[in-house]
Design a protein around this motif. Structure first.
Motif, short mmCIF file in Angstrom:
data_model
loop_
_atom_site.label_atom_id
_atom_site.label_comp_id
_atom_site.label_asym_id
_atom_site.label_seq_id
_atom_site.Cartn_x
_atom_site.Cartn_y
_atom_site.Cartn_z
N ASN A 6 0.82 -1.21 0.00
CA ASN A 6 0.00 0.00 0.00
C ASN A 6 0.86 1.27 0.00
O ASN A 6 0.50 2.28 0.58
CB ASN A 6 -0.98 0.00 1.18
CG ASN A 6 -2.17 0.88 0.91
OD1 ASN A 6 -2.56 1.09 -0.24
ND2 ASN A 6 -2.75 1.43 1.95
N LEU A 7 2.02 1.18 -0.64
CA LEU A 7 2.93 2.32 -0.78
C LEU A 7 3.03 2.70 -2.24
O LEU A 7 2.82 1.87 -3.13
CB LEU A 7 4.33 1.95 -0.28
CG LEU A 7 4.52 1.72 1.21
CD1 LEU A 7 5.93 1.20 1.49
CD2 LEU A 7 4.26 3.00 1.99
N PRO A 8 3.38 3.97 -2.52
CA PRO A 8 3.65 4.34 -3.91
C PRO A 8 4.81 3.50 -4.45
O PRO A 8 5.84 3.38 -3.80
CB PRO A 8 4.03 5.81 -3.83
CG PRO A 8 3.45 6.30 -2.55
CD PRO A 8 3.50 5.12 -1.62
N CYS A 9 4.62 2.91 -5.62
CA CYS A 9 5.63 2.02 -6.22
C CYS A 9 5.81 2.39 -7.68
O CYS A 9 4.86 2.77 -8.34
CB CYS A 9 5.18 0.56 -6.18
SG CYS A 9 4.93 -0.12 -4.57
N ALA A 10 7.03 2.19 -8.16
CA ALA A 10 7.30 2.36 -9.59
C ALA A 10 8.51 1.52 -9.95
O ALA A 10 9.39 1.29 -9.11
CB ALA A 10 7.56 3.82 -9.93
#
Length: 101
Positions: free
Chosen positions: A69-73
């Motif tokens: 549930n974290l920003p990922c890229a």
């Protein structure tokens, strides 16, 4: 900013991690960064703001986003291969801004 780098085994990202630490330091930015393999990220992600994924495991990004549930890229293959820290820093800052909005 606290970044979790995820790759297949954590080895290639540890090289990138050292280069990123040096680049951030020279830019006067604060950075805490850790490189882990796919089998480890679920044990430590709670301590981080964002997740950057090596291109070799980018096919797992949806699962990583759902689990953390974290920003990922995913880091672009070329940027990863040549340790293009300016581009990676821009990507990290964009994700960090998402988290704080």
């Amino acid at each position: 900013m606290k970044i979790l780098l995820v790759c297949a085994g954590g080895m290639s990202t540890s090289i990138l991690m050292r280069k990123m630490e040096q680049y951030w330091k020279e830019a006067g930015e604060e950075l805490e960064i850790k490189a882990v393999g796919l089998g480890e990220y679920q044990d430590v992600y709670q301590k981080y703001d964002i997740v950057l994924v090596g291109p070799q495991v980018s096919y797992r990004i949806k699962e990583i986003k759902e689990n953390t549930n974290l920003p990922c890229a995913a880091i672009e293959s070329f940027d990863y291969a040549v340790a293009n820290c300016p581009n990676i820093m821009r990507l990290a800052k964009r994700l960090y801004a998402e988290k704080n909005n």
